[in-house]
Scaffold this motif. Structure first.
Motif, PDB file in Angstrom:
ATOM      1  N   GLU A 125      12.611   6.524  30.516  1.00  0.00           N
ATOM      2  CA  GLU A 125      13.398   7.212  29.532  1.00  0.00           C
ATOM      3  C   GLU A 125      13.924   8.677  30.010  1.00  0.00           C
ATOM      4  O   GLU A 125      14.984   8.832  29.865  1.00  0.00           O
ATOM      5  CB  GLU A 125      12.602   7.537  28.147  1.00  0.00           C
ATOM      6  CG  GLU A 125      13.375   8.537  27.132  1.00  0.00           C
ATOM      7  CD  GLU A 125      12.340   8.787  26.056  1.00  0.00           C
ATOM      8  OE1 GLU A 125      12.893   9.510  25.046  1.00  0.00           O
ATOM      9  OE2 GLU A 125      11.582   7.813  25.705  1.00  0.00           O
ATOM     10  N   VAL A 126      12.951   9.301  30.724  1.00  0.00           N
ATOM     11  CA  VAL A 126      13.405  10.554  31.097  1.00  0.00           C
ATOM     12  C   VAL A 126      14.162  10.445  32.585  1.00  0.00           C
ATOM     13  O   VAL A 126      15.068  11.241  32.612  1.00  0.00           O
ATOM     14  CB  VAL A 126      12.091  11.701  31.263  1.00  0.00           C
ATOM     15  CG1 VAL A 126      12.695  12.825  31.854  1.00  0.00           C
ATOM     16  CG2 VAL A 126      11.454  11.689  29.885  1.00  0.00           C
TER      17      VAL A 126
ATOM     18  N   GLU B 145      17.794   9.561  31.287  1.00  0.00           N
ATOM     19  CA  GLU B 145      18.289  10.855  31.070  1.00  0.00           C
ATOM     20  C   GLU B 145      18.910  11.401  32.527  1.00  0.00           C
ATOM     21  O   GLU B 145      20.334  11.960  32.522  1.00  0.00           O
ATOM     22  CB  GLU B 145      17.535  11.854  30.354  1.00  0.00           C
ATOM     23  CG  GLU B 145      17.054  11.609  29.084  1.00  0.00           C
ATOM     24  CD  GLU B 145      16.155  12.533  28.486  1.00  0.00           C
ATOM     25  OE1 GLU B 145      16.074  13.772  28.974  1.00  0.00           O
ATOM     26  OE2 GLU B 145      15.253  12.337  27.568  1.00  0.00           O
TER      27      GLU B 145
ATOM     28  N   THR C 103       8.853  13.474  26.684  1.00  0.00           N
ATOM     29  CA  THR C 103      10.375  12.938  26.105  1.00  0.00           C
ATOM     30  C   THR C 103      10.979  13.725  25.157  1.00  0.00           C
ATOM     31  O   THR C 103      10.432  14.904  24.958  1.00  0.00           O
ATOM     32  CB  THR C 103       9.669  11.962  24.924  1.00  0.00           C
ATOM     33  OG1 THR C 103       8.893  12.422  23.947  1.00  0.00           O
ATOM     34  CG2 THR C 103       9.313  10.692  25.608  1.00  0.00           C
ATOM     35  N   ARG C 104      12.466  13.984  25.112  1.00  0.00           N
ATOM     36  CA  ARG C 104      13.077  14.837  24.627  1.00  0.00           C
ATOM     37  C   ARG C 104      12.563  15.361  23.189  1.00  0.00           C
ATOM     38  O   ARG C 104      12.793  16.749  23.062  1.00  0.00           O
ATOM     39  CB  ARG C 104      14.551  14.072  24.241  1.00  0.00           C
ATOM     40  CG  ARG C 104      15.519  15.219  23.784  1.00  0.00           C
ATOM     41  CD  ARG C 104      16.925  14.581  23.752  1.00  0.00           C
ATOM     42  NE  ARG C 104      17.343  13.865  24.903  1.00  0.00           N
ATOM     43  CZ  ARG C 104      18.419  13.945  25.696  1.00  0.00           C
ATOM     44  NH1 ARG C 104      19.163  15.278  25.416  1.00  0.00           N
ATOM     45  NH2 ARG C 104      18.807  13.187  26.662  1.00  0.00           N
TER      46      ARG C 104
ATOM     47  N   ARG D  45       9.569  17.919  23.633  1.00  0.00           N
ATOM     48  CA  ARG D  45       9.837  19.204  24.544  1.00  0.00           C
ATOM     49  C   ARG D  45       9.813  20.478  23.794  1.00  0.00           C
ATOM     50  O   ARG D  45      10.115  20.512  22.732  1.00  0.00           O
ATOM     51  CB  ARG D  45      11.235  19.255  25.375  1.00  0.00           C
ATOM     52  CG  ARG D  45      11.206  17.982  26.187  1.00  0.00           C
ATOM     53  CD  ARG D  45      12.521  17.698  26.957  1.00  0.00           C
ATOM     54  NE  ARG D  45      12.315  16.460  27.916  1.00  0.00           N
ATOM     55  CZ  ARG D  45      13.441  15.799  28.140  1.00  0.00           C
ATOM     56  NH1 ARG D  45      14.850  16.262  27.703  1.00  0.00           N
ATOM     57  NH2 ARG D  45      13.358  14.852  28.662  1.00  0.00           N
TER      58      ARG D  45
END
Length: 156
Positions: free
Chosen positions: A26-27, A31, A90-91, A94
């Motif tokens: 994911e990151v 991203e 993960t967003r 944060r």
């Protein structure tokens, strides 16, 4: 993750490891657009993976520690050094302390393994984060997966 309540633990089960890889995908891959073949490597098999999990069981962050033959910087003078890497949060998690808790958890594992210091390669936008945790940058900036990095170390 809205409560700020989570557990940081060593990933011991296959499900934990898959959760770690899911956060990294994911990151880093989604991203930051790091190519998948650069994100995952043979060191994943021998690394100690650490996972941050929320009260609901959702994975919110991960990182890994390389030590012994797998560490990129094994010995420097009298220091036996581990390598912290692949730290990802993960967003939605944060700014809640998950990253700092993961770093401290990885340092705890390093101490248990008898390591005297931890090195890492920080993306330059994250230098202040690591400096607040006691890491000191050294050497010149360098690219990794097309992203600017600096080497950092913290003596434990």
């Amino acid at each position: 993750m809205t409560t700020g309540s989570y557990e940081v633990r060593v990933a011991r089960s296959e499900a934990d490891r898959e959760a770690c890889f899911g956060v990294r995908h994911e990151v880093f891959v989604v991203e930051q657009r790091v190519p998948k073949d650069l994100e995952y490597d043979t060191y994943d098999e021998v690394a100690v993976h650490v996972l941050a999990v929320g009260d609901d069981g959702t994975a919110h962050g991960t990182g890994r520690l390389l030590h012994g033959e797998a560490a990129t910087a094994k010995v420097d003078g009298d220091l036996t050094i581990g390598s912290l890497g692949r730290l990802a949060v993960t967003r939605g998690a944060r700014g809640l302390g998950v990253g700092a808790a993961l770093v401290r958890g990885i340092e705890d594992v390093a101490r248990e393994l008898g390591l005297a210091a931890v090195d890492l390669h920080a993306q330059t936008h994250a230098l202040r984060f690591y400096e607040r945790l006691g890491y000191v940058a050294y050497g010149e900036e360098f690219p990794d997966a097309g992203i600017a990095h600096r080497a950092m170390r913290r003596v434990l």
